[in-house]
Design a protein around this motif. Structure first.
Motif, PDB file in Angstrom:
ATOM      1  N   GLU A  20     -77.216  33.702  13.036  1.00 29.38           N
ATOM      2  CA  GLU A  20     -77.189  32.683  14.099  1.00 29.38           C
ATOM      3  C   GLU A  20     -75.741  32.343  14.403  1.00 29.38           C
ATOM      4  OE1 GLU A  20     -79.097  29.462  11.543  1.00 29.38           O
ATOM      5  OE2 GLU A  20     -77.376  28.373  12.381  1.00 29.38           O
ATOM      6  N   HIS A  21     -75.528  31.504  15.447  1.00 32.68           N
ATOM      7  CA  HIS A  21     -74.149  31.240  15.878  1.00 32.68           C
ATOM      8  C   HIS A  21     -73.532  29.982  15.252  1.00 32.68           C
ATOM      9  CE1 HIS A  21     -76.070  28.403  18.790  1.00 32.68           C
ATOM     10  NE2 HIS A  21     -74.924  27.762  18.689  1.00 32.68           N
ATOM     11  N   HIS A  22     -74.247  29.236  14.437  1.00 33.77           N
ATOM     12  CA  HIS A  22     -73.652  27.998  13.919  1.00 33.77           C
ATOM     13  C   HIS A  22     -72.438  28.306  13.053  1.00 33.77           C
ATOM     14  CE1 HIS A  22     -77.449  25.418  14.801  1.00 33.77           C
ATOM     15  NE2 HIS A  22     -76.589  25.409  15.794  1.00 33.77           N
ATOM     16  N   VAL A  23     -71.464  27.403  13.144  1.00 30.69           N
ATOM     17  CA  VAL A  23     -70.119  27.654  12.594  1.00 30.69           C
ATOM     18  C   VAL A  23     -70.150  28.036  11.112  1.00 30.69           C
ATOM     19  CG1 VAL A  23     -69.824  25.144  12.370  1.00 30.69           C
ATOM     20  CG2 VAL A  23     -67.836  26.613  12.193  1.00 30.69           C
ATOM     21  N   ASP A  24     -71.060  27.431  10.358  1.00 34.29           N
ATOM     22  CA  ASP A  24     -71.046  27.674   8.912  1.00 34.29           C
ATOM     23  C   ASP A  24     -71.589  29.049   8.540  1.00 34.29           C
ATOM     24  OD1 ASP A  24     -73.423  26.435   9.930  1.00 34.29           O
ATOM     25  OD2 ASP A  24     -74.127  26.102   7.896  1.00 34.29           O
ATOM     26  N   LEU A  25     -72.124  29.773   9.519  1.00 34.98           N
ATOM     27  CA  LEU A  25     -72.600  31.137   9.247  1.00 34.98           C
ATOM     28  C   LEU A  25     -71.697  32.207   9.850  1.00 34.98           C
ATOM     29  CD1 LEU A  25     -75.293  29.144   9.709  1.00 34.98           C
ATOM     30  CD2 LEU A  25     -76.414  31.206   8.937  1.00 34.98           C
ATOM     31  N   ILE A  26     -70.745  31.807  10.707  1.00 35.38           N
ATOM     32  CA  ILE A  26     -69.930  32.803  11.418  1.00 35.38           C
ATOM     33  C   ILE A  26     -68.432  32.647  11.234  1.00 35.38           C
ATOM     34  CG2 ILE A  26     -71.685  33.148  13.210  1.00 35.38           C
ATOM     35  CD1 ILE A  26     -69.921  31.462  15.118  1.00 35.38           C
ATOM     36  N   PHE A  27     -67.985  31.443  10.874  1.00 32.83           N
ATOM     37  CA  PHE A  27     -66.528  31.248  10.831  1.00 32.83           C
ATOM     38  C   PHE A  27     -65.863  32.236   9.881  1.00 32.83           C
ATOM     39  CE2 PHE A  27     -62.635  29.367   9.131  1.00 32.83           C
ATOM     40  CZ  PHE A  27     -61.913  29.259  10.315  1.00 32.83           C
ATOM     41  N   GLY A  28     -66.526  32.487   8.740  1.00 30.33           N
ATOM     42  CA  GLY A  28     -65.954  33.394   7.739  1.00 30.33           C
ATOM     43  C   GLY A  28     -65.802  34.828   8.200  1.00 30.33           C
ATOM     44  N   ASN A  29     -66.412  35.195   9.352  1.00 30.32           N
ATOM     45  CA  ASN A  29     -66.203  36.552   9.886  1.00 30.32           C
ATOM     46  C   ASN A  29     -64.720  36.877  10.002  1.00 30.32           C
ATOM     47  OD1 ASN A  29     -69.008  36.446  10.345  1.00 30.32           O
ATOM     48  ND2 ASN A  29     -68.860  37.442  12.342  1.00 30.32           N
ATOM     49  N   TYR A  30     -63.933  35.845  10.293  1.00 31.10           N
ATOM     50  CA  TYR A  30     -62.484  36.041  10.449  1.00 31.10           C
ATOM     51  C   TYR A  30     -61.881  36.722   9.226  1.00 31.10           C
ATOM     52  CZ  TYR A  30     -57.570  34.807  11.249  1.00 31.10           C
ATOM     53  OH  TYR A  30     -56.208  34.853  11.423  1.00 31.10           O
ATOM     54  N   PHE A  31     -62.403  36.396   8.059  1.00 29.59           N
ATOM     55  CA  PHE A  31     -61.860  36.931   6.814  1.00 29.59           C
ATOM     56  C   PHE A  31     -62.472  38.289   6.463  1.00 29.59           C
ATOM     57  CE2 PHE A  31     -61.569  32.322   6.798  1.00 29.59           C
ATOM     58  CZ  PHE A  31     -60.199  32.176   6.698  1.00 29.59           C
ATOM     59  N   PHE A  32     -63.353  38.771   7.331  1.00 26.54           N
ATOM     60  CA  PHE A  32     -63.956  40.106   7.155  1.00 26.54           C
ATOM     61  C   PHE A  32     -63.484  41.063   8.256  1.00 26.54           C
ATOM     62  CE2 PHE A  32     -67.182  39.815   3.744  1.00 26.54           C
ATOM     63  CZ  PHE A  32     -67.084  38.468   3.443  1.00 26.54           C
ATOM     64  N   ARG A  33     -62.344  40.740   8.891  1.00 24.14           N
ATOM     65  CA  ARG A  33     -61.812  41.662   9.894  1.00 24.14           C
ATOM     66  C   ARG A  33     -61.510  43.003   9.231  1.00 24.14           C
ATOM     67  NH1 ARG A  33     -56.873  38.382  11.625  1.00 24.14           N
ATOM     68  NH2 ARG A  33     -57.196  37.751   9.476  1.00 24.14           N
ATOM     69  N   GLY A  34     -61.914  44.067   9.898  1.00 26.30           N
ATOM     70  CA  GLY A  34     -61.677  45.405   9.359  1.00 26.30           C
ATOM     71  C   GLY A  34     -62.678  45.826   8.300  1.00 26.30           C
ATOM     72  N   ALA A  35     -63.661  44.988   8.009  1.00 22.33           N
ATOM     73  CA  ALA A  35     -64.645  45.328   6.973  1.00 22.33           C
ATOM     74  C   ALA A  35     -66.002  45.564   7.619  1.00 22.33           C
ATOM     75  CB  ALA A  35     -64.745  44.195   5.956  1.00 22.33           C
ATOM     76  N   GLY A  36     -66.196  46.735   8.180  1.00 22.03           N
ATOM     77  CA  GLY A  36     -67.506  47.077   8.717  1.00 22.03           C
ATOM     78  C   GLY A  36     -67.736  46.511  10.110  1.00 22.03           C
ATOM     79  N   THR A  37     -68.821  46.965  10.707  1.00 22.71           N
ATOM     80  CA  THR A  37     -69.176  46.602  12.075  1.00 22.71           C
ATOM     81  C   THR A  37     -69.901  45.261  12.080  1.00 22.71           C
ATOM     82  OG1 THR A  37     -69.422  48.938  12.613  1.00 22.71           O
ATOM     83  CG2 THR A  37     -70.482  47.369  14.103  1.00 22.71           C
ATOM     84  N   VAL A  38     -69.418  44.340  12.902  1.00 24.10           N
ATOM     85  CA  VAL A  38     -70.090  43.037  13.023  1.00 24.10           C
ATOM     86  C   VAL A  38     -71.259  43.177  13.998  1.00 24.10           C
ATOM     87  CG1 VAL A  38     -69.835  40.624  13.705  1.00 24.10           C
ATOM     88  CG2 VAL A  38     -67.987  41.790  12.476  1.00 24.10           C
TER      89      VAL A  38
END
Ligand SMILES: [Zn+2]
Length: 288
Positions: free
Chosen positions: A60-78
């Motif tokens: 889902e799009h709520h901040v607590d489920l997506i913000f951490g994507n920033y720290f997974f840059r370069g780690a697999g396809t989002v």
């Protein structure tokens, strides 16, 4: 991390969602990312120690489920639904998601302060979806199938991630396990239908968006929480209570605690749950 099955790991003890990953013979699939920077970095390291990260799915799009994507840059396809993509870290009248993420760091992750990006730096590459879909999607990794099932209700772009080989489903906030339900951006009728979809899956474990790992036995409780809210506010409208009267009189704070680290949000949740339902249940009258 808590081991749920042989290959499924989650943590329900952090402020934010329950970030999880699934290990396969061809790499790791992450389901939702930790909101707190140092926890996101640590979970990425742990996941990568078990194989390359192939996909990062958001339920889902709520901040607590997506913000951490920033720290997974370069780690697999989002990967996420179009509804997540369109609402990804977009400020609303009620909430600036970037500020909300920032505000948790001093109290809940002081070690993460040095990792926390400036707003411009963050929005330049928040690591949104590369693989964006509109209905359902199946991913196959290492001989395992991940069914991403569109289950709108809590949010428009909500998906459940069903992994038959592990007999597990990750629901995001379609399930708040033994903690307060946030329903202000929700369509409750759709949400109840989403619970029926989850009920029909052949699983032993339900990994919720918040609260402890549970089973399908909890789904009627989640349904009851939603219907109690709607019923209480519908009664308020029927009695002619104003928005303010409804907010002051309809309150389910006693039923469950708020999930970890957000106890101070209790009044905010009660107020916005009641107010948003009152707005929806009186909207037809406004239009006529
Ligand atoms: Zn949510």
């Amino acid at each position: 991390m808590q081991q749920v099955t042989e290959n499924v790991f989650t943590t329900t003890k952090l402020r934010g969602c329950n970030p999880s990953y699934v290990v396969t013979s061809a790499g790791v699939v992450v389901v939702d990312t930790p909101q707190l920077p140092s926890k996101a970095v640590r979970m990425r390291e742990e996941a990568e120690s078990r194989g390359p990260i192939r996909y990062v799915i958001n339920t889902e799009h709520h901040v607590d489920l997506i913000f951490g994507n920033y720290f997974f840059r370069g780690a697999g396809t989002v990967v996420h639904h179009q509804g997540v993509y369109e609402n990804f870290m977009v400020p609303t009248a009620d909430l600036d998601p970037f500020d909300y993420a920032a505000e948790a760091v001093p109290t809940d992750d002081p070690d993460g302060a040095a990792l926390f990006p400036a707003r411009d730096e963050y929005y330049a590459n928040p690591n949104k979806g590369e693989l964006v879909f509109n209905s359902d999607l199946d991913l196959r990794v290492g001989g395992r199938t991940f069914h991403l099932i569109h289950t709108p209700g809590h949010t428009p772009g909500q998906v459940a991630v069903y992994v038959p080989s592990e007999r597990v489903v990750f629901t995001g906030d379609t399930v708040f396990s033994e903690c307060q339900t946030w329903l202000m951006t929700s369509d409750v009728n759709q949400w109840v239908a989403a619970l029926d979809i989850v009920r029909d899956l052949d699983v032993d474990f339900v990994v919720p968006g918040h609260g402890p790992v549970t089973t399908k036995k909890y789904l009627p409780t989640q349904r009851a929480v939603l219907l109690e809210w709607v019923s209480a506010v519908a009664n308020a409208v029927a009695l002619g209570w104003s928005r303010e009267e409804t907010i002051s009189r309809v309150n389910f704070a006693a039923r469950y605690p708020v999930d970890i680290g957000q106890g101070y949000m209790m009044d905010h949740i009660q107020t916005l749950n009641a107010a948003s339902l009152w707005d929806k249940l009186t909207a037809a009258g406004d239009r006529t």
